[in-house]
Design a protein around this motif. Structure first.
Motif, PDB file in Angstrom:
ATOM      1  N   GLY A 405       0.714  -1.242  -0.044  1.00 55.68           N
ATOM      2  CA  GLY A 405      -0.119   0.001  -0.030  1.00 55.68           C
ATOM      3  C   GLY A 405       0.893   1.194  -0.047  1.00 55.68           C
ATOM      4  N   LEU A 406       1.806   1.208   0.808  1.00 54.27           N
ATOM      5  CA  LEU A 406       2.773   2.480   0.987  1.00 54.27           C
ATOM      6  C   LEU A 406       3.815   2.507  -0.239  1.00 54.27           C
ATOM      7  N   SER A 407       4.280   1.555  -0.726  1.00 54.33           N
ATOM      8  CA  SER A 407       5.217   1.543  -1.794  1.00 54.33           C
ATOM      9  C   SER A 407       4.469   1.912  -3.083  1.00 54.33           C
ATOM     10  N   SER A 429      -3.040  -2.958  -1.277  1.00 60.02           N
ATOM     11  CA  SER A 429      -3.154  -3.236  -0.191  1.00 60.02           C
ATOM     12  C   SER A 429      -4.295  -4.284   0.488  1.00 60.02           C
ATOM     13  N   ALA A 430      -5.525  -3.784  -0.319  1.00 56.52           N
ATOM     14  CA  ALA A 430      -6.757  -4.532  -0.303  1.00 56.52           C
ATOM     15  C   ALA A 430      -6.370  -5.958  -0.927  1.00 56.52           C
ATOM     16  N   LEU A 431      -5.808  -5.861  -2.119  1.00 56.32           N
ATOM     17  CA  LEU A 431      -5.555  -7.332  -2.775  1.00 56.32           C
ATOM     18  C   LEU A 431      -4.509  -8.017  -1.945  1.00 56.32           C
ATOM     19  N   ALA A 432      -3.548  -7.649  -1.170  1.00 55.53           N
ATOM     20  CA  ALA A 432      -2.786  -8.740  -0.349  1.00 55.53           C
ATOM     21  C   ALA A 432      -3.575  -8.913   0.861  1.00 55.53           C
ATOM     22  N   SER A 433      -4.497  -8.092   1.357  1.00 56.00           N
ATOM     23  CA  SER A 433      -5.358  -8.491   2.355  1.00 56.00           C
ATOM     24  C   SER A 433      -6.279  -9.590   2.337  1.00 56.00           C
TER      25      SER A 433
END
Length: 445
Positions: A405-407, A429-433
């Motif tokens: 998300g940050l990068s 970020s949502a995909l990784a979650s």
């Protein structure tokens, strides 16, 4: 006199302060105090000088900051304030460390620190815009004056003094902006429709005057930023009980959006009147051309206080992160932590002043939206899942969610693709979650 009153109030409240008083006001804040901290840190240069600046240039799209901030406080109050306060912790980083481990917590901390620092820079830009027409000195001297004013507000008393200052500040600001509204309306002969007749409907009377993507990105950045910024969550941690935390956030949600509308009206009024000025100086111009000198001075000081107060609150949140989550773990903190907090505030304030002096021509709200987006992209999904569904997201995937998300938000502009950096970062970020939740469900199923 107005500035001196607030500085003395902060110093007097901060007498004999200890470290927990400094960072969390002794965990004794009332509903009004919690709301005062939230609004004190949210309503500053972006909500006043920045909103009038953007309204003068683009109209109603300037509402996204205060509207999004109000929605963020509403979500915070309805879903997150009570469980966060019940945790008994001091920082967002500590909460994430409990749920996912130190790696995810560190990524989130640096996302918050970088994003918050950018927001402090935005407050300096707003303060410089206010001071420029009053003090005939160079930009570096203006930044020094503004830095010293911030330190006077927060250096001694920390959150204990800040909660009280925040309450007085918001009451004062509402009075100022409403008075400006009445004065401008009277000069229009009480016919508010004159403003609409002199300006085109787009962009001036559309929330999406700068484009749908920019509008949604701005609003989303505020919502996720409110939920992921240390000083706003610090307000929750400082409350006397979970119920108090919830009600304080809800009160802030009710009070914030109307402030933005009052600022937007001032910008639209000036633009429709044919006034040709630098947009960043629009609010100062209105004050000094529509009020007697003594009253104009008091109003100007009140606006400056809102900017100073927000910068002070954000700097305090950064210092708390750096000391409690990076330099000295909370369990080992003693009297030296108080002085380290103060030292970090000095570093943050003077660092932001130096950068702001080099970027003084920037649009203030653009800095603020970038700031909120960076804070949210590295923290939002792990934090939300950790609060609402603890134990479901594996620590390894929480780390990837924060890191991606940050990068992605930071480096997305280099791709040249049309999607807004915040949406790209939140999407990654949502995909990784989601992958983490899916893998966990297979493992348990």
């Amino acid at each position: 006199m107005v500035i001196l009153f607030f500085a003395l109030l902060g110093a007097n409240t901060g007498k004999g302060v200890q470290n927990e008083d400094y960072c969390l006001a002794g965990r004794k804040c009332s509903v009004i105090s919690v709301s005062g901290i939230l609004l004190g840190a949210l309503v500053g240069g972006a909500s006043t000088v920045g909103t009038v600046q953007m309204a003068y240039s683009y109209g109603l799209s300037a509402w996204w900051f205060t509207l999004g901030g109000g929605i963020g406080c509403l979500v915070l109050g309805l879903f997150f304030a009570a469980p966060l306060r019940a945790s008994g912790l001091q920082t967002i980083t500590q909460f994430l460390a409990e749920k996912y481990g130190s790696k995810t917590a560190k990524v989130s901390m640096w996302a918050s620190v970088i994003g918050t620092f950018i927001s402090v820079i935005a407050q300096f830009l707003a303060g410089a815009a206010l001071l420029k027409g009053i003090v005939p000195i160079n930009d570096w001297a203006i930044m020094l004056i503004f830095s010293l004013a911030i330190l006077a507000f927060i250096f001694l008393g920390g959150l204990k003094s800040y909660s009280k200052i925040g309450v007085y500040k918001i009451v004062f600001l509402y009075g100022i902006l409403f008075l400006c509204f009445i004065v401008s309306l009277r000069e229009l002969g009480w016919d508010y429709l004159k403003v609409t007749k002199n300006l085109p409907s787009k962009p001036f009377f559309s929330l999406f005057g700068l484009g749908v993507g920019k509008g949604l990105s701005a609003g989303t950045s505020l919502v996720v930023g409110v939920l992921c910024t240390q000083i706003y969550i610090q307000a929750v941690f400082s409350s006397s009980s979970p119920k108090t935390a919830k009600n304080g956030a809800l009160l802030a949600a009710f009070l914030m959006p109307p402030l933005g509308l009052l600022g937007i009206w001032i910008g639209l009024y000036l633009r429709s009147s044919g006034v040709d000025i630098s947009p960043s100086e629009a609010l100062s111009f209105f004050i000094h051309n529509h009020f007697p000198p003594f009253l104009a001075g008091a109003i100007w000081a009140g606006i400056l206080i809102t900017v100073i107060g927000t910068a002070a609150g954000l700097a305090l949140g950064m210092a708390t992160n750096l000391v409690s989550d990076f330099l000295i773990p909370a369990r080992r903190q003693g009297a030296n932590a108080l002085w380290l907090n103060r030292l970090m505030i000095l570093v943050v304030i003077f660092g932001a002043a130096a950068i702001a002096a080099l970027g003084k021509a920037s649009m203030i709200l653009e800095w603020s939206y970038l700031s909120m987006g960076l804070r949210g992209a590295g923290t939002f999904f792990p934090l939300v899942i950790g609060i609402l569904k603890p134990g479901l997201l594996p620590p390894r995937w929480a780390f990837w969610s924060s890191s991606l998300g940050l990068s992605t938000t930071l480096f997305w502009p280099l791709t040249g693709l049309p999607l807004k950096p915040l949406f790209a970062g939140l999407g990654a970020s949502a995909l990784a979650s989601m992958i983490g939740l899916f893998m966990n469900s297979i493992k348990k199923g």
